[in-house]
Design a protein around this motif. Structure first.
Motif, PDB file in Angstrom:
ATOM      1  N   CYS A 206       0.833  -1.214   0.000  1.00 10.39           N
ATOM      2  CA  CYS A 206       0.000   0.000   0.000  1.00 10.39           C
ATOM      3  C   CYS A 206       0.862   1.256   0.000  1.00 10.39           C
ATOM      4  O   CYS A 206       0.582   2.215  -0.726  1.00 10.39           O
TER       5      CYS A 206
ATOM      6  N   THR B 106       1.251   4.135  -3.249  1.00 13.43           N
ATOM      7  CA  THR B 106       0.706   5.479  -3.029  1.00 13.43           C
ATOM      8  C   THR B 106       1.480   6.510  -3.837  1.00 13.43           C
ATOM      9  O   THR B 106       2.718   6.540  -3.788  1.00 13.43           O
TER      10      THR B 106
ATOM     11  N   ARG C  82       0.851  12.558  -2.673  1.00 15.81           N
ATOM     12  CA  ARG C  82      -0.174  12.474  -1.620  1.00 15.81           C
ATOM     13  C   ARG C  82       0.508  12.490  -0.260  1.00 15.81           C
ATOM     14  O   ARG C  82       0.609  11.479   0.425  1.00 15.81           O
TER      15      ARG C  82
ATOM     16  N   TRP D 108      -0.378  13.693   2.599  1.00 16.27           N
ATOM     17  CA  TRP D 108      -1.236  13.384   3.735  1.00 16.27           C
ATOM     18  C   TRP D 108      -1.396  11.878   3.943  1.00 16.27           C
ATOM     19  O   TRP D 108      -1.531  11.401   5.079  1.00 16.27           O
ATOM     20  N   ALA D 109      -1.337  11.101   2.846  1.00 18.23           N
ATOM     21  CA  ALA D 109      -1.511   9.650   2.955  1.00 18.23           C
ATOM     22  C   ALA D 109      -0.376   9.025   3.760  1.00 18.23           C
ATOM     23  O   ALA D 109      -0.600   8.147   4.603  1.00 18.23           O
TER      24      ALA D 109
ATOM     25  N   VAL E 193      -7.726   1.444   2.606  1.00 15.61           N
ATOM     26  CA  VAL E 193      -8.698   2.528   2.442  1.00 15.61           C
ATOM     27  C   VAL E 193      -7.996   3.846   2.115  1.00 15.61           C
ATOM     28  O   VAL E 193      -8.419   4.604   1.224  1.00 15.61           O
ATOM     29  N   VAL E 194      -6.904   4.122   2.845  1.00 13.97           N
ATOM     30  CA  VAL E 194      -6.122   5.337   2.573  1.00 13.97           C
ATOM     31  C   VAL E 194      -5.594   5.315   1.137  1.00 13.97           C
ATOM     32  O   VAL E 194      -5.629   6.328   0.428  1.00 13.97           O
TER      33      VAL E 194
ATOM     34  N   GLY F 246      -6.874   3.726  -1.430  1.00 16.84           N
ATOM     35  CA  GLY F 246      -7.978   3.929  -2.346  1.00 16.84           C
ATOM     36  C   GLY F 246      -8.349   5.391  -2.483  1.00 16.84           C
ATOM     37  O   GLY F 246      -8.647   5.880  -3.592  1.00 16.84           O
ATOM     38  N   ILE F 247      -8.324   6.120  -1.366  1.00 17.81           N
ATOM     39  CA  ILE F 247      -8.644   7.562  -1.422  1.00 17.81           C
ATOM     40  C   ILE F 247      -7.520   8.321  -2.148  1.00 17.81           C
ATOM     41  O   ILE F 247      -7.789   9.249  -2.935  1.00 17.81           O
ATOM     42  N   ALA F 248      -6.269   7.907  -1.901  1.00 22.45           N
ATOM     43  CA  ALA F 248      -5.119   8.600  -2.499  1.00 22.45           C
ATOM     44  C   ALA F 248      -5.091   8.411  -4.018  1.00 22.45           C
ATOM     45  O   ALA F 248      -4.623   9.289  -4.750  1.00 22.45           O
TER      46      ALA F 248
END
Length: 225
Positions: free
Chosen positions: A10, A14, A18, A20-21, A219-220, A222-224
């Motif tokens: 993960c 990323t 990103r 923040w991720a 989840v992080v 996926g948002i990133a």
């Protein structure tokens, strides 16, 4: 082990922009450290293994080409800054994930985990014997060093490097001979090429709890993306 590998994937997947991720990944790791009661000092000392990659990341902004930005009066490559950040943050998180696995899982449990995950039998056997006899070989090296010093050898002198090299060669031969004797002893006791299965398989509840941090990391990611 599955959670650690999936979490590292993960982090690697990323996008480097990103920022923040990566902060959220670190927060997830910190929560695991608190729950597992891992001392920060233990992690900090062992994380020093990453220093060569840190140096590489710091060099990138100065040697990479492309557009530049002004940072504290220095003209740094924008592409180099992002590349250095990418190496630094992903490498650091990867090392921390590995250290978290090492702090929460015994070496014997790692071997059993590899076996349960259907890793090739030869790899499991080599890893098992390596863990079993690493301390034995280290003790043998210490005894050989003490014997050399008692006979007047001083490893601080450059012209005595030959004796040190010969000692390393002797240690290799002794370790190889020990391995041959161990293998013969194992065969005589019914060794069939596979380590015996030990312990009890993890239940569904254990899998669920162990994969919670990885699920949050997914989840992080996926948002990133």
């Amino acid at each position: 082990m599955v959670a650690a590998v999936a979490g590292a994937l993960c982090v690697v997947a990323t996008p480097r922009e990103r920022f923040w991720a990566f902060g959220l990944y670190l927060v997830l790791l910190a929560c695991v450290w608190v729950l597992a009661r891992i001392p920060p000092g233990w992690l900090a000392k062992r994380a020093l293994i990453e220093l060569p990659f840190v140096v590489l990341a710091l060099v990138f902004p100065f040697v990479a080409g492309g557009p530049t930005v002004d940072v504290l009066g220095l003209q740094l490559s924008e592409h180099g800054l992002l590349s250095g950040w990418n190496i630094l943050v992903k490498g650091t998180l990867g090392v921390l994930i590995s250290l978290t696995l090492a702090a929460t899982t015994m070496p014997g449990e790692l071997i059993i985990g590899l076996q349960r995950l259907k890793v090739p039998t030869m790899v499991v056997t080599i890893a098992t014997l390596m863990l079993r006899y690493l301390d034995v070989i280290a003790a043998e090296a210490r005894r050989m060093r003490i014997a050399r010093i008692c006979r007047g050898h001083d490893p601080r002198f450059l012209w005595q490097v030959g004796a040190t090299a010969r000692g390393i060669g002797t240690l290799f031969i002794r370790s190889y001979e020990r391995g041959e004797r161990v293998h013969l002893a194992m065969v005589s006791r019914g060794w069939n090429g596979a380590m015996p299965d030990q312990g009890r398989a993890a239940g569904s509840a254990t899998w669920l709890v162990g994969l919670i941090p990885t699920a949050l990391a997914a989840v992080v990611l996926g948002i990133a993306l």
